[in-house]
Enzyme design. Structure first.
Site, PDB file in Angstrom:
ATOM      1  N   GLU A   1       1.086  -0.845  -0.132  1.00  0.00           N
ATOM      2  CA  GLU A   1       0.030  -0.166   0.193  1.00  0.00           C
ATOM      3  C   GLU A   1       1.189   1.432  -0.337  1.00  0.00           C
ATOM      4  O   GLU A   1       1.344   1.402   1.045  1.00  0.00           O
ATOM      5  CB  GLU A   1      -1.123  -0.431   1.069  1.00  0.00           C
TER       6      GLU A   1
ATOM      7  N   ASP B   1      10.119   6.781   0.933  1.00  0.00           N
ATOM      8  CA  ASP B   1       9.186   7.503  -0.755  1.00  0.00           C
ATOM      9  C   ASP B   1       9.051   6.336  -1.201  1.00  0.00           C
ATOM     10  O   ASP B   1       9.387   5.254  -1.343  1.00  0.00           O
ATOM     11  CB  ASP B   1       9.973   8.597  -0.665  1.00  0.00           C
TER      12      ASP B   1
ATOM     13  N   ASP C   1      -2.255  12.228  -3.160  1.00  0.00           N
ATOM     14  CA  ASP C   1      -2.067  13.443  -2.706  1.00  0.00           C
ATOM     15  C   ASP C   1      -2.217  14.327  -4.445  1.00  0.00           C
ATOM     16  O   ASP C   1      -1.482  13.561  -5.067  1.00  0.00           O
ATOM     17  CB  ASP C   1      -0.824  14.073  -2.529  1.00  0.00           C
TER      18      ASP C   1
ATOM     19  N   THR D   1     -11.179   3.622   3.433  1.00  0.00           N
ATOM     20  CA  THR D   1     -10.290   4.217   4.262  1.00  0.00           C
ATOM     21  C   THR D   1     -10.509   5.232   4.879  1.00  0.00           C
ATOM     22  O   THR D   1     -11.432   5.737   5.181  1.00  0.00           O
ATOM     23  CB  THR D   1      -8.633   5.322   2.459  1.00  0.00           C
TER      24      THR D   1
HETATM   25  C1  LIG Z   1      -4.874  11.872   0.752  1.00  0.00           C
HETATM   26  S1  LIG Z   1      -3.476  11.052   1.905  1.00  0.00           S
HETATM   27  C2  LIG Z   1      -4.199   9.843   2.127  1.00  0.00           C
HETATM   28  C3  LIG Z   1      -3.995   9.056   2.763  1.00  0.00           C
HETATM   29  C4  LIG Z   1      -4.757   6.986   3.303  1.00  0.00           C
HETATM   30  N1  LIG Z   1      -4.347   6.655   1.602  1.00  0.00           N
HETATM   31  C5  LIG Z   1      -6.450   6.965   2.975  1.00  0.00           C
HETATM   32  O1  LIG Z   1      -7.020   7.111   2.089  1.00  0.00           O
HETATM   33  O2  LIG Z   1      -7.153   8.038   4.342  1.00  0.00           O
HETATM   34  C6  LIG Z   1      -2.511  10.513   1.231  1.00  0.00           C
HETATM   35  C7  LIG Z   1      -0.863  10.252   1.508  1.00  0.00           C
HETATM   36  O3  LIG Z   1       0.104   9.747   0.350  1.00  0.00           O
HETATM   37  C8  LIG Z   1       1.112  10.463   1.669  1.00  0.00           C
HETATM   38  N2  LIG Z   1       2.145  10.080   0.430  1.00  0.00           N
HETATM   39  C9  LIG Z   1       2.078  10.988  -0.708  1.00  0.00           C
HETATM   40  N3  LIG Z   1       2.846  11.021  -1.531  1.00  0.00           N
HETATM   41  C10 LIG Z   1       3.535   9.255  -1.027  1.00  0.00           C
HETATM   42  C11 LIG Z   1       5.101   9.021  -1.598  1.00  0.00           C
HETATM   43  N4  LIG Z   1       5.720   9.099  -2.778  1.00  0.00           N
HETATM   44  N5  LIG Z   1       5.396   8.217  -0.808  1.00  0.00           N
HETATM   45  C12 LIG Z   1       4.734   7.662   0.366  1.00  0.00           C
HETATM   46  N6  LIG Z   1       3.646   8.080   0.805  1.00  0.00           N
HETATM   47  C13 LIG Z   1       3.319   9.116   0.239  1.00  0.00           C
HETATM   48  C14 LIG Z   1       0.992  11.098   1.819  1.00  0.00           C
HETATM   49  O4  LIG Z   1       1.908  11.628   3.148  1.00  0.00           O
HETATM   50  C15 LIG Z   1      -0.131  10.933   2.875  1.00  0.00           C
HETATM   51  O5  LIG Z   1       0.191  10.295   4.199  1.00  0.00           O
END
Ligand SMILES: C[S@@+](CC[C@H](N)C(=O)[O-])C[C@H]1O[C@@H](n2cnc3c(N)ncnc32)[C@H](O)[C@@H]1O
Length: 224
Positions: A44, A96, A118, A164
């Site tokens: 995930e 990341d 994001d 989620t």
């Molecule tokens: C809008 S939140 C959604 C979180 C979760 N998936 C949900 O639906 O509740 C997006 C998450 O993706 C993480 N994220 C974005 N780009 C990422 C990357 N390149 N690597 C790891 N995490 C990432 C952000 O830090 C954030 O916690």
């Protein structure tokens, strides 16, 4: 979106240390041997606070779920959820998603979940979207033939499956949420360069990536 700073982050992370993989390359190519007892590996990306992570892991005790999250203030909530529920089949990487090729050997993950990634709406940030072409190429490498990307964004027909944290919030607001399952096939392999834009346009054409898809469609049309 900026994540709220958590109190006592360091000691809380320390308490969950057994759930974390500090060197993301440590199990590359042998996740299921390194962490035995599981039949398959799912990944995930961007797990956030981990509601989906915990509910999915609870539904699939035979699957090792590797959750990747780059913001520790979010990941700590996810890890504490897993700890509270006593789930043994989740591990976390504080890192990341761009490092996916260092984490996984080709074909190693049977499924990749991406939920409410994001949006990065500015075009100069487009490469940071988890649906950007470079990411899609990485996913195609990490999946075996038949492997799947499960992608959810803003329910057409009501709530389906595990929600989620973001989904629960948007659903409560009455927003429409879409889900896509993209499967790697021989065609994906044979036309790696060409298939990626097609996958993006056909499958990952989410509300936030519409502009990018339009641009890609235009470029493809012009190239014909
Ligand atoms: C809008 S939140 C959604 C979180 C979760 N998936 C949900 O639906 O509740 C997006 C998450 O993706 C993480 N994220 C974005 N780009 C990422 C990357 N390149 N690597 C790891 N995490 C990432 C952000 O830090 C954030 O916690």
């Amino acid at each position: 979106m900026r994540m709220r700073k958590r109190h006592n982050l360091a000691p809380r992370m320390e308490k969950c240390a057994d759930l974390m993989i500090p060197d993301c390359t440590a199990h590359r190519g042998r996740w299921l041997e390194g962490i035995p007892g599981f039949e398959r590996l799912y990944v995930e990306l961007g797990c956030g606070k981990g509601r989906f992570t915990a509910d999915t892991a609870a539904e699939m005790p035979g699957t090792l779920l590797l959750a990747v999250e780059k913001v520790p203030d979010a990941m700590i909530i996810a890890m504490e959820r897993i700890r509270e529920r006593g789930l043994a089949n989740v591990r976390f990487i504080d890192g990341d998603a761009a490092a996916l090729p260092q984490m996984l050997a080709p074909g190693e993950a049977a499924r990749i979940y991406i939920n409410f990634c994001d949006p990065w709406p500015k075009s100069r940030d487009a490469k940071l979207r988890l649906t950007a072409p470079a990411f899609l190429r990485m996913y195609a490498d990490a999946l075996p033939l038949g492997g799947e990307i499960h992608f959810k964004n803003l329910h057409k027909d009501g709530a389906v499956g595990v929600m989620t944290d973001y989904e629960a919030k948007f659903y409560a607001e009455g927003l429409k949420i879409n889900r896509v399952v993209a499967r790697k096939t021989a065609a994906t392999l044979g036309t790696a360069a060409g298939a990626v834009p097609r996958l993006r346009n056909a499958s990952l054409n989410d509300a936030r990536g519409v502009e990018e898809s339009r641009e890609a469609n235009k470029t493809e049309e012009n190239a014909k």
